[in-house]
Design an enzyme around this catalytic site. Structure first.
Site, PDB file in Angstrom:
ATOM      1  N   LYS A  65       0.835  -1.206   0.000  1.00  0.00           N
ATOM      2  CA  LYS A  65       0.000   0.000   0.000  1.00  0.00           C
ATOM      3  C   LYS A  65       0.865   1.250   0.000  1.00  0.00           C
ATOM      4  O   LYS A  65       0.583   2.216  -0.725  1.00  0.00           O
ATOM      5  CB  LYS A  65      -0.925  -0.023   1.219  1.00  0.00           C
ATOM      6  N   GLN A 124      -5.242  -1.640   9.754  1.00  0.00           N
ATOM      7  CA  GLN A 124      -4.825  -2.933   9.230  1.00  0.00           C
ATOM      8  C   GLN A 124      -5.331  -4.047  10.138  1.00  0.00           C
ATOM      9  O   GLN A 124      -5.037  -4.085  11.329  1.00  0.00           O
ATOM     10  CB  GLN A 124      -3.298  -2.994   9.122  1.00  0.00           C
ATOM     11  N   ASP A 175     -11.370   2.307   3.519  1.00  0.00           N
ATOM     12  CA  ASP A 175     -11.606   0.855   3.431  1.00  0.00           C
ATOM     13  C   ASP A 175     -13.087   0.559   3.275  1.00  0.00           C
ATOM     14  O   ASP A 175     -13.463  -0.556   2.886  1.00  0.00           O
ATOM     15  CB  ASP A 175     -11.078   0.156   4.693  1.00  0.00           C
TER      16      ASP A 175
END
Length: 916
Positions: free
Chosen positions: A76, A120, A145
């Site tokens: 990422k 995460q 997200d």
């Protein structure tokens, strides 16, 4: 006869796939993601071209140190750097608690430079952490997200434009689009119901008009369901669950699975496979994604796309330098209700919302009741590189006892700039004193439709500044009394051990004690190495009981220090210099000598934070410090002005005011406050009224509480024209500093058109930039619109601001400069006492302080009863006092107005003792 692949090429199938065995077309996520990346690079470059230096911001928050998480995060971060996104990785240890994780999320939520936040998963902590609570703590505006309940709910309801779509389903849709197959009307089967893939994939397909069947581990006859699918999306997390023979011929197969199965032919002894048996499925499918190289690269790039989208939304909502405040629309009533009725008739915007709208972060503000916020001084560090806005000073002619609406004009101007011209605007004023709130001017700060709300809180419920100053002053007085008492009771050794106590068997000097040693010329830091003589010099202050500063003087100086300080460090440094007494040997004794400067700074720490409030229309206002510093200077605080100037930005305006008239306080604003702050004003607004000018033209006296004489309610141009000499005198004083002056005529219902035109004409003849009429008391910001436009134009002129005098001039020359240029006197005359004290202060090294002449604000001269412009008179100075911490040399004239004399009479004029 054409092959299947050739036919697809002729019909416009995309080029980002490869053919295998001329049966199934492989949809390459790697190639498609690269195309998306190129588009995102162009978007970021376009944003930078519109706003140089701007970059979309992304933060990845990780708990623990899982190897797989580290791999995903590195991918990422690499993708973000390639696109031009400013990505940061926050890694918390495995010992992190839920509260620590939530605190970090809150900090990122509040950071306007961050537009996307990824937590995460999984959270690798030894402590129990609620994953659902953590993901929902992410601001929906930054939840790139798409995992929060709010974004999931919007997606479920079909609100696709305002939500963030989870990255994997979004990537799947992009891959399906690459096939050229329309989703609309197709039978689609989604295997899996996770919050990350299955459930949002179902919703996304449904709102793109597909007929969607969701399957999972409990689904009966899964093979039959798969066989009916025109499009199959699999995210079950089970290796090769779907067999090739299940797949409908020509179907689009999107495989989201990433699994490992044993493979002895591989160096690692295993290989990556998807949830679909690839070799058999490609024999029947029309299109298929490989694993790896299919959905995986798309997930990362869709995350970047969401971050760029978030940055675009941020720029659309919060234009650089432009606030998005929800101003209230006023509907003024006729006849006009009372101030308190007006204050209560309009709902208040949530003060937390206003703080966010002007660019303050939640960590930079502290609630102070329901309608006020204390703003931390640390915000200045964050905004250090932000250019200042325009700085406007509102002052006035010498007022009548009823007041001429100076604060009303200040607030009305800020309202007009903000709510009506859509310019970032802040007002900055002092906290009103309780006495003024119960006086003839009433409780409102401002008045009518230009006031601060809620009225009762700003006027009757102090923000804690005065209370903190009183506590600090009491501490000083008590400490001085204690020193005077104990220095006659105990030996040097006992006093030394009391002030430098043993801790764990050792003695240590405090920082303030080390400073005192240095002041005494004792270059030692170990208490055990001091000689008896050095101990005595260190411990014995030998305070002269007749040369102690009293409570009132201390309170006034500490409030002045609070007003003039630019930071917590500046505050502590100034407090350490406060002179509290003189020794029998004519040595100045400071708070640092007493060892209490640190305690004073701690007491005043909260008081240094300006209070954020709002006007009736929703314009932000800082209310800070109290007029108890009148004997020093009558202006709002430096720190409030500095924060406001940073928040409004280079095109915005900060409107502040002097407490009294131009001659009484404007000079102090420029020569004391601006020197201390380093700020330079751009425009002076001079408030005048027909009523006050008639009084200065020789009209009968005005007594608060009694009806006005008829001269003030009837047209009288002769009296008014004579009084305009006072206006011209004040204009001349304002122009002394090289600034454009705008005259604001605060109108009353009794004013005639001819009178108002005469005032404006006389003002223009005096050389002002413009003279305008103001009706904001009855019309709100709309009534000060002409003033706002004039101020805006005046602020565009090149700055020619300069001080009245240089600090290096001899003190008597500085006094003469102020007296002659501002008060129009022929000369000044110091009494013998004043001369003696001035000589003493100059000997102590205070000759470079700015001077502050304390005279009446009720007239231009030193006689409050004489309203005409004085000429050819001598200003007598009867006493001199120094405020070392504030850095001010104050001079008291013979005659002062009643409100100031009440303050001065409480001072001990022997505060520093007459020189022996």
């Amino acid at each position: 006869m054409f092959s299947v692949t050739a036919m697809r090429l002729r019909h416009g199938a995309p080029r980002c796939w490869e053919s295998q065995r001329a049966i199934a077309t492989v949809i390459s996520g790697s190639k498609t993601s690269q195309q998306v990346r190129e588009h995102l690079k162009k978007d970021v470059a376009e944003m930078k071209s519109h706003l140089p230096g701007f970059r979309p911001g992304l933060v990845v928050l990780q708990v623990g140190d899982r190897e797989d998480s580290n791999l995903y995060i590195s991918m990422k971060l690499k993708a973000a750097a390639d696109i031009g996104i400013d990505a940061n990785h926050i890694r918390l240890p495995k010992t992190a608690t839920e509260d620590e994780v939530l605190w970090n999320i809150e900090a990122v939520n509040d950071n306007p430079a961050v537009h996307g936040l990824i937590v995460q998963l999984p959270l690798d902590s030894i402590n129990q952490i609620d994953t659902e609570k953590v993901t929902n703590a992410v601001s929906p505006d930054k939840d790139v997200d798409g995992l929060s309940s709010i974004n999931a709910g919007k997606l479920a309801r079909g609100d696709l434009r305002s939500c963030f779509i989870p990255c994997t389903p979004n990537g799947c849709m992009e891959l399906i689009k690459q096939t050229g197959v329309s989703v609309s009307g197709k039978n689609v089967v989604v295997i899996g119901r996770s919050k990350i893939v299955g459930a949002p994939m179902h919703d996304l397909l449904l709102w793109n008009h597909a007929t969607v069947t969701s399957c999972h581990s409990k689904t009966l006859d899964l093979a039959a369901q798969v066989g009916r699918a025109d499009i199959l999306v699999v995210g079950a997390g089970k290796a090769e669950l779907v067999k090739g023979e299940w797949v409908k011929k020509g179907a689009v197969v999107i495989d989201c699975g990433i699994n490992h199965i044993p493979d002895s032919s591989k160096p690692a002894g295993k290989r990556v496979v998807g949830d679909v048996h690839y070799l058999s499925a490609k024999e029947r499918a029309g299109y298929i994604t490989p694993v790896p190289g299919g959905v995986g690269p798309m997930t990362v790039v869709m995350l970047m796309e969401n971050t760029v989208k978030s940055a675009k939304r941020f720029l659309q909502m919060y234009k650089p330098g432009k606030w998005n405040i929800s101003y209230r629309k006023l509907k003024p009533l006729k006849p006009q209700p009372s101030d308190v009725q007006i204050s209560c008739s309009y709902p208040r915007n949530p003060i937390g919302q206003l703080a966010k709208e002007v660019g303050l972060l939640s960590k930079e503000v502290e609630p102070y009741g329901r309608t006020r916020l204390k703003v931390r001084v640390e915000v200045l560090k964050r905004l250090d590189k932000q250019p200042n806005g325009k700085y406007v000073l509102v002052t006035g002619i010498t007022p009548t006892p009823l007041g001429e609406g100076q604060s009303t004009i200040t607030l009305g101007l800020a309202q007009a700039l903000g709510a009506h011209l859509n310019i970032n605007a802040f007002a900055s004023i002092q906290q009103p004193s309780p006495l003024s709130s119960f006086g003839i001017k009433g409780c409102a700060v401002g008045g009518g439709y230009s006031q601060i709300i809620p009225m009762e809180e700003v006027s009757l419920q102090p923000s804690g500044d005065s209370e903190a100053v009183s506590a600090a002053s009491s501490l000083l007085v008590d400490t001085i009394i204690a020193y005077c008492h104990y220095q006659t009771k105990y030996s040097d050794k006992v006093l030394f051990d009391l002030l430098v106590p043993f801790r764990d068997g050792h003695q240590y000097f405090s920082p303030s004690q080390l400073n005192r040693l240095q002041k005494l010329g004792i270059e030692k830091s170990d208490p055990l190495t001091l000689t008896e003589q050095e101990i005595r010099r260190f411990i014995r202050l030998d305070i002269n009981p007749d040369a102690r500063t009293d409570f009132a003087s201390l309170k006034n100086e500490i409030m002045a220090i609070l007003s003039l300080s630019s930071s917590a460090e500046d505050l502590q440094n100034r407090l350490a210099k406060v002179v509290v007494a003189i020794s029998r040997y004519e040595e100045l004794i400071t708070t640092e000598d007493l060892g209490v400067s640190g305690a004073l700074a701690l007491l005043l720490n909260n008081a240094l934070k300006p209070c954020l409030m709002q006007t009736l229309e929703g314009t932000p206002v800082f209310v800070h410090t109290s007029p108890s510093a009148d004997i020093a200077y009558g202006n709002a605080s430096v720190v409030a002005d500095k924060i406001a100037l940073k928040l409004v930005g280079p095109q915005g305006f900060v409107v502040t005011e002097t407490l009294h008239s131009a001659d009484a306080d404007m000079e102090k604003f420029f020569n004391i406050k601006c020197r201390s702050s380093g700020l330079q004003p751009d425009v002076v607004v001079l408030v005048a009224t027909v009523r006050a000018l008639k009084m200065h033209g020789g009209g009968p006296g005005i007594t608060a509480g009694f009806p006005l004489p008829k001269q003030y309610s009837e047209e009288n141009l002769k009296l008014l024209e004579k009084g305009c000499a006072h206006l011209k005198g004040q204009v001349e004083k304002a122009r002394t500093y090289g600034l454009p002056v705008v005259v604001a005529v605060n109108t009353f219902s009794s004013d005639t058109k001819a009178e108002l035109e005469l005032v404006c004409s006389q003002a223009r003849q005096a050389g002002v930039f413009d003279a305008v009429l103001c009706t904001n008391w009855s019309d709100g910001g709309a009534g000060a619109l002409a003033l706002a436009q004039a101020v805006q134009k005046a602020a565009e002129l090149p700055s020619q601001f300069h001080y009245l005098y240089e600090l290096e001039l001899p003190v008597i020359k500085k006094i003469q400069k102020v007296a002659q240029n501002i008060y129009g006197v022929k000369d000044v005359e110091l009494s013998p006492k004043a001369k003696e004290k001035l000589a003493f202060y100059m000997k102590q090294g205070f000759g470079n302080f700015p001077v502050c002449i304390m005279k009446t604000q009720s007239s231009l001269g030193n006689d409050p009863e004489k309203k005409i412009v004085p000429t050819d008179f001598t200003l007598p100075i009867i006493d001199v006092q120094v405020f070392v911490g504030a850095g001010i040399l104050s001079l008291l004239t013979v005659t002062v107005a009643p409100d100031v004399s009440a303050t001065v009479s409480s001072l001990n004029m022997k505060s520093f003792g007459d020189p022996v």
